[in-house]
Write a protein that holds these residues in place. Structure first.
Motif, PDB file in Angstrom:
ATOM      1  N   ILE A  17      22.983  -3.645  19.424  1.00 21.77           N
ATOM      2  CA  ILE A  17      23.803  -2.440  19.498  1.00 21.77           C
ATOM      3  C   ILE A  17      24.021  -1.922  18.088  1.00 21.77           C
ATOM      4  O   ILE A  17      24.583  -2.623  17.232  1.00 21.77           O
ATOM      5  CB  ILE A  17      25.161  -2.720  20.186  1.00 21.77           C
ATOM      6  CG1 ILE A  17      24.936  -3.323  21.577  1.00 21.77           C
ATOM      7  CG2 ILE A  17      25.982  -1.447  20.277  1.00 21.77           C
ATOM      8  CD1 ILE A  17      24.162  -2.435  22.528  1.00 21.77           C
ATOM      9  N   ASP A  18      23.542  -0.696  17.833  1.00 24.08           N
ATOM     10  CA  ASP A  18      23.733  -0.041  16.539  1.00 24.08           C
ATOM     11  C   ASP A  18      24.674   1.132  16.766  1.00 24.08           C
ATOM     12  O   ASP A  18      24.246   2.239  17.114  1.00 24.08           O
ATOM     13  CB  ASP A  18      22.386   0.423  15.983  1.00 24.08           C
ATOM     14  CG  ASP A  18      22.537   1.028  14.591  1.00 24.08           C
ATOM     15  OD1 ASP A  18      23.649   0.962  14.032  1.00 24.08           O
ATOM     16  OD2 ASP A  18      21.545   1.581  14.075  1.00 24.08           O
ATOM     17  N   GLY A  19      25.999   0.871  16.587  1.00 19.35           N
ATOM     18  CA  GLY A  19      26.993   1.875  16.909  1.00 19.35           C
ATOM     19  C   GLY A  19      27.063   2.034  18.413  1.00 19.35           C
ATOM     20  O   GLY A  19      27.554   1.169  19.132  1.00 19.35           O
ATOM     21  N   VAL A  20      26.560   3.145  18.918  1.00 20.70           N
ATOM     22  CA  VAL A  20      26.537   3.369  20.371  1.00 20.70           C
ATOM     23  C   VAL A  20      25.112   3.366  20.901  1.00 20.70           C
ATOM     24  O   VAL A  20      24.879   3.653  22.079  1.00 20.70           O
ATOM     25  CB  VAL A  20      27.221   4.720  20.702  1.00 20.70           C
ATOM     26  CG1 VAL A  20      28.694   4.681  20.339  1.00 20.70           C
ATOM     27  CG2 VAL A  20      26.517   5.883  19.993  1.00 20.70           C
ATOM     28  N   THR A  21      24.130   3.037  20.040  1.00 21.24           N
ATOM     29  CA  THR A  21      22.723   3.091  20.424  1.00 21.24           C
ATOM     30  C   THR A  21      22.174   1.674  20.556  1.00 21.24           C
ATOM     31  O   THR A  21      22.508   0.777  19.764  1.00 21.24           O
ATOM     32  CB  THR A  21      21.896   3.859  19.369  1.00 21.24           C
ATOM     33  OG1 THR A  21      22.482   5.134  19.179  1.00 21.24           O
ATOM     34  CG2 THR A  21      20.452   4.003  19.810  1.00 21.24           C
ATOM     35  N   GLU A  22      21.331   1.465  21.567  1.00 21.43           N
ATOM     36  CA  GLU A  22      20.633   0.186  21.720  1.00 21.43           C
ATOM     37  C   GLU A  22      19.314   0.241  20.959  1.00 21.43           C
ATOM     38  O   GLU A  22      18.567   1.219  21.047  1.00 21.43           O
ATOM     39  CB  GLU A  22      20.371  -0.116  23.195  1.00 21.43           C
ATOM     40  CG  GLU A  22      21.617  -0.427  23.997  1.00 21.43           C
ATOM     41  CD  GLU A  22      21.276  -0.900  25.391  1.00 21.43           C
ATOM     42  OE1 GLU A  22      20.091  -0.770  25.799  1.00 21.43           O
ATOM     43  OE2 GLU A  22      22.182  -1.406  26.103  1.00 21.43           O
TER      44      GLU A  22
END
Length: 857
Positions: free
Chosen positions: A547-552
């Motif tokens: 998980i990068d912030g709200v992105t997978e």
């Protein structure tokens, strides 16, 4: 002279020179008379102590007098007894003092001998230091020197530099010409001896004066002028120029003498001993022994430390502190300045000039050139103010082409090294999350391979160079994000099923799996996939999701292939047959599922037959094998336990096993029927101790016998009792005993069929003038004879083959339904003879008794 003055001269001064050490000898300490009386001893002790009290007022004697008084308190009982008339304690102490004096003198003597060495010469300073340390002075020290014949004098002063600047080149030319020194070249001979160097130069008792040297020089020059021009004549001219210059400018003796000194100094620098130097000077250079001793003594004593301001300056210069030496010289009167003062000034001036040049190079952006100049300046005057500080502030040039890449769970950095080469250049790396490091202290120091970087975080790295305390500008690289893949990914296949397992990175949100591009339900640590086909290869991609912030963010993943298989079928039994010289055929029904392999173990397998085990648990001792239509052809190569396993995918079915002894199969097996027995012959199988012969008669139970090599040789083979009309099957195998168990090697087999048996008999009938031979044939069953031969042979040896006799009669294509009688005329022979019948191999003829076959005996 007063008593006090005499006592100070004889006792106190030597004791003070010995380091305020009171004399060991009480007789000398208290100036006692040779013949002791109570009155004399008491009076003299009182007089000596009064001298001590008066002398203590002088500062130079105070420490010594304190020691004398302290030791006197310990001698109080001795002198009290002497005052009362008992001199025995004092005499005993005096005897002990004599013994100590003798030991002290012996020790000083040994130290003098050690210091003098094989040269047997000491410098006055050495002699004085040894005598002072041992408390021996003046006449006593001179006496010890005379006992061992030691000389004491100052070493001769030797020149520090050659008088001729080109001496080094001339010396190289001498080496090429093979001449041992300049004097030998001048005189034209290397065999000259008795050379003296200190009072002029002498060779062989003749002084080398300018006139004689000039004549010798011209003679040698003429000899070289007559030779062809080559490299030798060029080197000779170099030496001749040096000698002519020395003769013309009147330093020939100095040059010749320096040549000897330089050669001895070289040997001394090579840590040669004084004795080795003496041998080299006398035997190698031809110097007269006394002159050689004087020369070696002077060379070996070179390098002594000067005293006073000159000595202190030399110490400072040798330590590299030329600036301090120059400051010391500034405080001395000009007339007292030693030569070291000029050297200090020159070194400080040169170092200052190098410092100014380094500052200029620094301003032009050349820190390496400045660092080199400062390094040279430090060698001249390491204590010059500002020198070290400026060098410490000189940073090296930075590296270039810095790159960072993720390598598994680490980050690997690479760069092109700094172009700086001056000094010790080190490359260092710092890491900082979120932004590039600003300097060498702004981040975490790491190696070129960062083994523990933070996961799923943007990382910046900076590489810089360090030289001493100065660092270059950091060269940044980044950002780099480390997202590890699942580790220890393992897939296992079964019958219509694939399972997987791995270790999920702690920072990953989950692990996903694709089979041939199709998602497969999976957990965080593994999966089970039942939607697969046996025999088909499936490709799985196992990847982590972060998980990068709200992105997978997905990782590239780990690719693994697997092929599921049906469970293998075990081989429950097998037979072993010889196949070739060193190979065996393991005969068994080919299993429906799996491939059969053979293993050679040193003991029975730990699994039962039919057990299903993981393939990796099988021993690695696989046997060289080749598939065969009836099983497997193997070459064991050693004795052990042969185990067959059936492998399919990652599974293996354990099959049958049997012990195998590494013996060759018997070769050339033959089995021939001889009436009521069968003769068996073969080539002996290698080193087998015995063979096992197994035979079956007419399909009945097998019989086994063991035959040793000796029995086989003595009997001319193996003889088996077999009824004439019964077929027999014979097999032979080598045997060997291991641990009390008899192991059998591969066997060979032969069969002997049961042919029809025809018995025959011979009888003579009729009158003497017309004898008839009646041949009666009785078959055990109706048979057709393709050929029947009647053979006669003269003598007493029965024919074994038709060719061993004379053909008497032949019958062809003859049917014998039952008993048949054939008649032929009786042959007439001059002596005894034999009659015998022979037929083809398909019919066995049974001979009558021997008395019927032999005639006329």
């Amino acid at each position: 002279m007063s008593f006090d003055d005499d006592y100070k001269k004889r006792v106190l001064e030597p004791a003070r020179a010995a380091g305020d050490q009171p004399p060991e000898d009480l007789r000398a300490r208290y100036v006692l008379p040779e013949k002791l009386t109570a009155e004399d001893v008491t009076a003299r002790v009182k007089q000596v102590r009064q001298c001590w009290r008066r002398s203590r007022g002088q500062l130079k004697y105070r420490k010594l007098i304190d020691r004398l008084e302290a030791e006197h308190r310990g001698l109080g009982p001795v002198f009290a007894a002497a005052e009362q008339g008992d001199l025995r304690p004092l005499e005993q102490r005096l005897r002990g003092g004599d013994e100590r004096n003798a030991r002290r003198r012996a020790e000083v003597r040994n130290r003098l001998l050690d210091a003098a060495g094989p040269l047997r010469v000491l410098s006055p300073a050495e002699c004085s230091a040894i005598g002072k340390a041992g408390g021996v002075f003046g006449a006593e020290l001179s006496q010890l020197l005379r006992i061992d014949g030691l000389e004491v004098h100052e070493p001769d002063a030797l020149p520090a530099a050659p008088p001729y600047p080109g001496y080094g080149k001339a010396r190289e030319s001498l080496e090429v010409l093979g001449s041992r020194h300049l004097l030998a070249f001048l005189l034209g001979s290397d065999r000259i001896g008795g050379i003296r160097l200190f009072d002029g130069v002498w060779a062989g008792g003749t002084a080398i004066d300018p006139a004689g040297a000039g004549r010798a020089l011209e003679r040698v020059a003429g000899e070289w002028a007559r030779r062809p021009r080559d490299t030798s004549t060029t080197n000779a001219e170099t030496v001749l120029i040096a000698l002519r210059t020395a003769l013309r400018e009147d330093f020939l003796h100095d040059l010749l003498r320096y040549d000897f000194i330089a050669r001895l100094r070289e040997r001394r620098e090579q840590r040669a001993s004084d004795q080795a130097l003496m041998d080299f000077a006398v035997r190698g250079l031809g110097v007269e022994p006394n002159e050689a001793r004087r020369l070696v003594f002077a060379v070996s004593r070179e390098g002594g430390t000067a005293s006073g301001p000159a000595g202190r300056m030399r110490e400072l210069l040798d330590a590299g502190n030329a600036h301090a030496a120059a400051l010391l010289a500034e405080g001395l009167p000009e007339q007292e300045l030693p030569p070291e003062a000029a050297e200090a000034g020159q070194r400080v001036a040169a170092a200052s000039w190098l410092l100014d040049e380094a500052l200029e190079l620094t301003g032009r952006g050349d820190p390496d050139g400045a660092w080199t100049r400062l390094e040279d300046a430090l060698r001249l005057a390491a204590d010059l103010p500002g020198l070290r500080e400026h060098q410490r502030r000189l940073p090296p040039l930075p590296p270039s082409e810095v790159e960072a890449e993720v390598d598994g769970t680490s980050v690997r950095l690479s760069w092109k090294p700094s172009p700086s080469r001056a000094g010790q250049i080190l490359h260092e790396v710092v890491r900082r999350p979120g932004r590039p490091p600003r300097d060498s202290s702004d981040g975490t120091p790491v190696a070129s391979v960062d083994l523990e970087p933070p996961v799923n975080v943007p990382l910046f790295y900076a590489v810089y160079t360090r030289r001493g305390e100065a660092t270059s500008e950091p060269v940044p690289v980044g950002p780099v994000v480390l997202r590890p893949e699942p580790t220890r990914v393992e897939l296992a296949s079964g019958d219509g099923m694939v399972t997987g397992r791995w270790e999920c990175p702690p920072e990953a949100a989950r692990v996903d799996v694709l089979r041939d591009g199709v998602p497969v339900p999976a957990g965080r640590e593994g999966f089970t996939d039942r939607d697969v086909r046996n025999g088909s290869t499936h490709r799985y991609r196992v990847y982590a999701v972060y998980i990068d912030g709200v992105t997978e963010v997905e990782t590239p993943g780990v690719l693994v292939s697997v092929t599921p298989h049906a469970l293998p079928d075990a081989v429950t039994s097998f037979d072993v047959e010889p196949y070739a010289q060193d190979r065996l055929l393991l005969r068994f029904p080919i299993p429906k599922h799996g491939l059969v392999e053979a293993l050679l173990l040193d003991r029975e397998p730990p699994w039962p037959t039919g057990a299903l085990v993981p393939r990796e648990e099988l021993p690695a001792h696989r046997v060289e094998s080749t598939p065969h239509a009836r099983g497997l052809v193997v070459r064991p190569g050693a004795s052990g336990v042969l185990l067959v396993v059936t492998v399919a995918g990652a599974s293996a079915a354990v099959g049958a096993f049997r012990r195998h002894v590494d013996l060759p199969a018997p070769e050339g097996l033959t089995a021939v029927r001889r009436g009521g027995e069968v003769e068996v012959g073969f080539g002996w199988p290698g080193d087998a101790a015995a063979v096992a012969v197994t035979y079956e008669i007419a399909g009945g139970p097998a019989k086994r016998i063991g035959v040793s090599r000796a029995a086989y040789t003595a009997g001319g083979g193996v003889h088996l009792p077999v009824p004439e009309g019964d077929p027999v099957r014979v097999s032979v195998a080598g045997t060997s005993e291991h641990g009390g168990t008899v192991l059998t090697g591969p066997a060979v087999t032969a069969s002997v069929a049961a042919p029809p048996v025809v018995r025959y008999d011979l009888a003579v009938t009729g009158p003497l003038w017309k004898r008839v031979l009646a041949l009666t044939l009785t078959p055990d069953r109706p048979v057709r004879l393709e050929r029947l031969e009647l053979v006669v042979r003269d003598g007493r040896v029965m024919p074994r083959e038709p060719s061993e006799g004379e053909l008497l009669e032949v019958w062809e294509d003859m049917d014998l339904p039952d008993e048949t009688v054939l008649r032929v005329p009786m042959p007439r022979r001059p002596g005894p003879f034999w009659l015998r019948c022979f037929t083809g191999p398909d019919v066995e003829l049974s001979d009558p008794p021997v008395r019927r076959l032999q005639q006329g005996a």
